[in-house]
Motif scaffolding. Structure first.
Motif, PDB file in Angstrom:
ATOM      1  N   GLN A   1       2.592   4.824 -20.888  1.00  0.00           N
ATOM      2  CA  GLN A   1       1.334   5.510 -21.211  1.00  0.00           C
ATOM      3  C   GLN A   1       0.436   5.723 -19.985  1.00  0.00           C
ATOM      4  N   ASN A   2       0.753   5.035 -18.881  1.00  0.00           N
ATOM      5  CA  ASN A   2      -0.073   5.191 -17.672  1.00  0.00           C
ATOM      6  C   ASN A   2       0.475   6.263 -16.714  1.00  0.00           C
ATOM      7  N   GLU A   3       1.647   6.816 -17.048  1.00  0.00           N
ATOM      8  CA  GLU A   3       2.308   7.690 -16.060  1.00  0.00           C
ATOM      9  C   GLU A   3       1.463   8.921 -15.691  1.00  0.00           C
ATOM     10  N   LYS A   4       0.934   9.589 -16.711  1.00  0.00           N
ATOM     11  CA  LYS A   4       0.159  10.818 -16.433  1.00  0.00           C
ATOM     12  C   LYS A   4      -1.064  10.527 -15.557  1.00  0.00           C
ATOM     13  N   PRO A   5      -1.913   9.583 -15.971  1.00  0.00           N
ATOM     14  CA  PRO A   5      -3.072   9.295 -15.107  1.00  0.00           C
ATOM     15  C   PRO A   5      -2.668   8.846 -13.699  1.00  0.00           C
ATOM     16  N   LEU A   6      -1.568   8.093 -13.600  1.00  0.00           N
ATOM     17  CA  LEU A   6      -1.126   7.647 -12.268  1.00  0.00           C
ATOM     18  C   LEU A   6      -0.669   8.838 -11.432  1.00  0.00           C
ATOM     19  N   THR A   7      -0.048   9.830 -12.100  1.00  0.00           N
ATOM     20  CA  THR A   7       0.424  11.021 -11.375  1.00  0.00           C
ATOM     21  C   THR A   7      -0.772  11.766 -10.769  1.00  0.00           C
ATOM     22  N   LYS A   8      -1.823  11.924 -11.583  1.00  0.00           N
ATOM     23  CA  LYS A   8      -3.034  12.620 -11.067  1.00  0.00           C
ATOM     24  C   LYS A   8      -3.651  11.822  -9.917  1.00  0.00           C
ATOM     25  N   PHE A   9      -3.647  10.530 -10.088  1.00  0.00           N
ATOM     26  CA  PHE A   9      -4.231   9.635  -9.075  1.00  0.00           C
ATOM     27  C   PHE A   9      -3.484   9.779  -7.742  1.00  0.00           C
ATOM     28  N   VAL A  10      -2.145   9.736  -7.804  1.00  0.00           N
ATOM     29  CA  VAL A  10      -1.356   9.841  -6.563  1.00  0.00           C
ATOM     30  C   VAL A  10      -1.562  11.214  -5.925  1.00  0.00           C
ATOM     31  N   GLU A  11      -1.641  12.248  -6.761  1.00  0.00           N
ATOM     32  CA  GLU A  11      -1.880  13.597  -6.225  1.00  0.00           C
ATOM     33  C   GLU A  11      -3.169  13.619  -5.398  1.00  0.00           C
TER      34      GLU A  11
ATOM     35  N   HIS B   1      -2.673  11.747  -2.100  1.00  0.00           N
ATOM     36  CA  HIS B   1      -1.861  12.539  -1.170  1.00  0.00           C
ATOM     37  C   HIS B   1      -2.616  13.768  -0.652  1.00  0.00           C
ATOM     38  N   GLU B   2      -3.428  14.347  -1.516  1.00  0.00           N
ATOM     39  CA  GLU B   2      -4.257  15.488  -1.057  1.00  0.00           C
ATOM     40  C   GLU B   2      -5.225  15.044   0.041  1.00  0.00           C
ATOM     41  N   ALA B   3      -5.755  13.830  -0.135  1.00  0.00           N
ATOM     42  CA  ALA B   3      -6.730  13.319   0.843  1.00  0.00           C
ATOM     43  C   ALA B   3      -6.086  13.148   2.218  1.00  0.00           C
ATOM     44  N   ASN B   4      -4.787  12.822   2.223  1.00  0.00           N
ATOM     45  CA  ASN B   4      -4.054  12.707   3.488  1.00  0.00           C
ATOM     46  C   ASN B   4      -2.553  12.736   3.202  1.00  0.00           C
ATOM     47  N   PRO B   5      -1.927  13.884   3.391  1.00  0.00           N
ATOM     48  CA  PRO B   5      -0.510  14.023   3.043  1.00  0.00           C
ATOM     49  C   PRO B   5       0.422  13.194   3.932  1.00  0.00           C
ATOM     50  N   ASP B   6      -0.060  12.704   5.066  1.00  0.00           N
ATOM     51  CA  ASP B   6       0.819  11.976   5.996  1.00  0.00           C
ATOM     52  C   ASP B   6       0.945  10.485   5.688  1.00  0.00           C
ATOM     53  N   THR B   7      -0.063   9.934   5.009  1.00  0.00           N
ATOM     54  CA  THR B   7      -0.056   8.498   4.716  1.00  0.00           C
ATOM     55  C   THR B   7       0.989   8.173   3.660  1.00  0.00           C
TER      56      THR B   7
ATOM     57  N   GLY C   1       4.942  10.134  -8.141  1.00  0.00           N
ATOM     58  CA  GLY C   1       4.838  10.675  -6.780  1.00  0.00           C
ATOM     59  C   GLY C   1       4.569   9.641  -5.711  1.00  0.00           C
ATOM     60  N   ALA C   2       4.590   8.344  -6.098  1.00  0.00           N
ATOM     61  CA  ALA C   2       4.387   7.313  -5.069  1.00  0.00           C
ATOM     62  C   ALA C   2       5.541   7.375  -4.067  1.00  0.00           C
ATOM     63  N   ASP C   3       5.294   6.875  -2.860  1.00  0.00           N
ATOM     64  CA  ASP C   3       6.330   6.912  -1.819  1.00  0.00           C
ATOM     65  C   ASP C   3       7.231   5.687  -1.865  1.00  0.00           C
ATOM     66  N   GLY C   4       6.939   4.761  -2.751  1.00  0.00           N
ATOM     67  CA  GLY C   4       7.800   3.582  -2.842  1.00  0.00           C
ATOM     68  C   GLY C   4       7.146   2.479  -3.630  1.00  0.00           C
ATOM     69  N   ILE C   5       7.842   1.349  -3.674  1.00  0.00           N
ATOM     70  CA  ILE C   5       7.266   0.165  -4.332  1.00  0.00           C
ATOM     71  C   ILE C   5       7.386  -1.057  -3.422  1.00  0.00           C
ATOM     72  N   ASP C   6       6.495  -2.006  -3.721  1.00  0.00           N
ATOM     73  CA  ASP C   6       6.508  -3.312  -3.059  1.00  0.00           C
ATOM     74  C   ASP C   6       6.718  -4.317  -4.183  1.00  0.00           C
ATOM     75  N   LEU C   7       7.826  -5.028  -4.126  1.00  0.00           N
ATOM     76  CA  LEU C   7       8.120  -6.048  -5.125  1.00  0.00           C
ATOM     77  C   LEU C   7       7.387  -7.319  -4.696  1.00  0.00           C
ATOM     78  N   LYS C   8       6.394  -7.706  -5.490  1.00  0.00           N
ATOM     79  CA  LYS C   8       5.523  -8.815  -5.055  1.00  0.00           C
ATOM     80  C   LYS C   8       6.218 -10.168  -5.232  1.00  0.00           C
ATOM     81  N   LEU C   9       6.547 -10.796  -4.112  1.00  0.00           N
ATOM     82  CA  LEU C   9       7.183 -12.118  -4.132  1.00  0.00           C
ATOM     83  C   LEU C   9       6.295 -13.107  -3.378  1.00  0.00           C
ATOM     84  N   CYS C  10       5.008 -12.970  -3.545  1.00  0.00           N
ATOM     85  CA  CYS C  10       4.088 -13.804  -2.768  1.00  0.00           C
ATOM     86  C   CYS C  10       2.950 -14.307  -3.641  1.00  0.00           C
TER      87      CYS C  10
END
Ligand SMILES: Cc1cc2nc3c(=O)[nH]c(=O)nc-3n(C[C@H](O)[C@H](O)[C@H](O)COP(=O)(O)O)c2cc1C
Length: 413
Positions: free
Chosen positions: A80-90, A93-99, A156-165
């Motif tokens: 249920q969070n996918e759509k809002p997360l997609t807008k958020f990532v957009e 990325h718009e703010a800085n496409p290189d990061t 549209g995220a560029d990856g994940i960090d599996l939290k093991l800390c």
């Protein structure tokens, strides 16, 4: 090479490129809406970090199930969070496409807040507790992680960090204290089943190599049976398992590792080095260097706890302010094979624009973290988190929090 050139050099992370060596740490802000979707304030915070020019940004710990929250208003990642997360990532990325923008996936396990979550544990620590996890529970939790990774990819995220800390479920599973005789505990093979199978399943579900997989790992939790100790019952540091762990993650496709330490509900000053003991940060750089020696040159090691170095006014009196300031010392670490990127946590609250200011020759305008740790106080008190020194709204939030909840006596999360 000048420290500016060193810090602003691009670096390959897997097949991707981060435009410079600044890495923004996952920093929980507890400011989401009641369904765990990013609020406007969250979105603006990450857009600011992107505009500030960091090479790579990690989204704060995002929970894979609602019942595993440590914070009341924690970000969540379910279908249920996918759509809002997609807008958020957009927007980010718009703010800085290189990061590069990666999501830190988590489940709080034993440190889920019992006021609004279910505490579960592979093997309770004294004073914590919760329901003992069954093998079926863990299988289900792992399914939630894989679903979450797919959502991150679709969003549209560029990856994940599996939290093991930091004592969250990932750390609870791998630490020697998880010595119950079950599929996920006891032997090394059983304790690493959780992270290793997750890495393998996520890579299989998302074969796109441009989608980065990494992990943040506590090198030493600093209490008996914690990760990075000799074994159950012993607090003595032994890096054999942390080194084996990161090599195993690398074999399974991790292209970056964020080095950390401690478990803040128990050993908070190990995770976030205190201003009274800035030299503890040097232990982090030792662990980062040990990690770096253990992996292939192309695996990116990200060192932590650079905020304590600030503008050189850090109480490290045997070195000059110039030598020991964050920029100079950070570049020294990159040049001396301590790590490949410099992570900024509390400093990123103080000034999201540090990388851009450095690039534009405006170093004298950088606002440094004072290490007051009021951001931590806000987090522990379940308030919205920001820099109380440099952001007016965060200062007001602290005043309001103290009026309503009193002063915080203990600094543990
Ligand atoms: C308010 C606050 C929130 C944090 N949230 C997270 C988090 O979501 N995930 C995580 O791995 N670490 C979290 N941390 C730890 C930081 O990412 C980082 O490891 C630590 O602050 C040390 O880095 P620094 O010296 O640059 O602040 C948090 C720390 C603070 C103070």
């Amino acid at each position: 090479m000048s420290y500016k050139d060193t810090l602003l050099q691009p670096i390959k992370v897997g097949p991707r490129v981060a435009p410079n060596r600044f890495f923004i740490q996952a920093m929980e802000c507890n400011m989401e809406d009641e369904t765990g979707n990013p609020s406007e304030q969250t979105t603006e915070r990450y857009c600011e970090l992107a505009r500030g020019g960091a090479g790579m940004i990690t989204l704060e710990a995002i929970t894979v199930t609602r019942e595993s929250r440590a914070r009341d208003n924690q970000l969540a990642i379910m279908p249920q969070n996918e759509k809002p997360l997609t807008k958020f990532v957009e927007r980010v990325h718009e703010a800085n496409p290189d990061t590069l923008f990666v999501f830190q996936l988590t489940h709080s396990g034993e440190i889920s807040n019992p006021n609004f979550s279910r505490r579960v544990t592979p093997n309770p620590l004294p004073g914590y507790g919760g329901d003992l996890l069954t093998e079926d529970d863990v299988d289900r939790i792992m399914d939630s992680y894989v679903t979450a990774a797919k959502i991150a990819y679709n969003a549209g995220a560029d990856g994940i960090d599996l939290k093991l800390c930091h004592g969250y479920l990932g750390s609870q599973m791998i630490r020697p204290h998880n010595n119950r005789d079950w599929k996920y505990g006891g032997s090394w093979e059983n304790r690493t089943r959780f992270p290793y199978e997750l890495m393998e399943r996520i890579r299989k579900e998302i074969p796109d190599k441009n989608f980065l997989i990494g992990s943040k790992v506590s090198a030493w939790e600093g209490f008996p049976g914690g990760f990075g100790t000799e074994g159950p019952g012993s607090p003595i540091m032994d890096l054999t398992e942390p080194i084996k762990l990161i090599q195993g993650l690398e074999e399974r496709g991790a292209s970056y590792i964020v080095q950390s330490a401690g478990s803040p509900s128990i050993t908070v000053s190990l995770t976030q080095v205190d201003k009274n003991i800035p030299y503890y940060a040097y232990m982090h750089q030792y662990w980062a260097k040990e990690f770096k020696k253990a992996v292939k040159p192309e695996t990116v090691i990200i060192g932590s706890n650079f905020s304590p170095f600030r503008n050189g006014k850090n109480g490290l009196c045997a070195v000059t302010e110039e030598e020991s300031n964050l920029l100079n010392y950070g570049a020294w670490c990159l040049e001396n094979d301590v790590c490949d990127m410099i992570a900024l946590g509390r400093q990123s609250f103080a000034d999201p624009y540090l990388p851009k200011k450095l690039a534009e020759g405006k170093e004298d305008e950088i606002k440094y973290c004072m290490l007051c740790d009021k951001c931590l106080e806000l987090l522990i008190q379940q308030s919205k988190v920001g820099c109380v020194v440099h952001e007016k709204w965060a200062h007001e939030e602290l005043v309001k929090t103290r009026k309503e909840k009193g002063f915080l006596k203990q600094k543990h999360t």
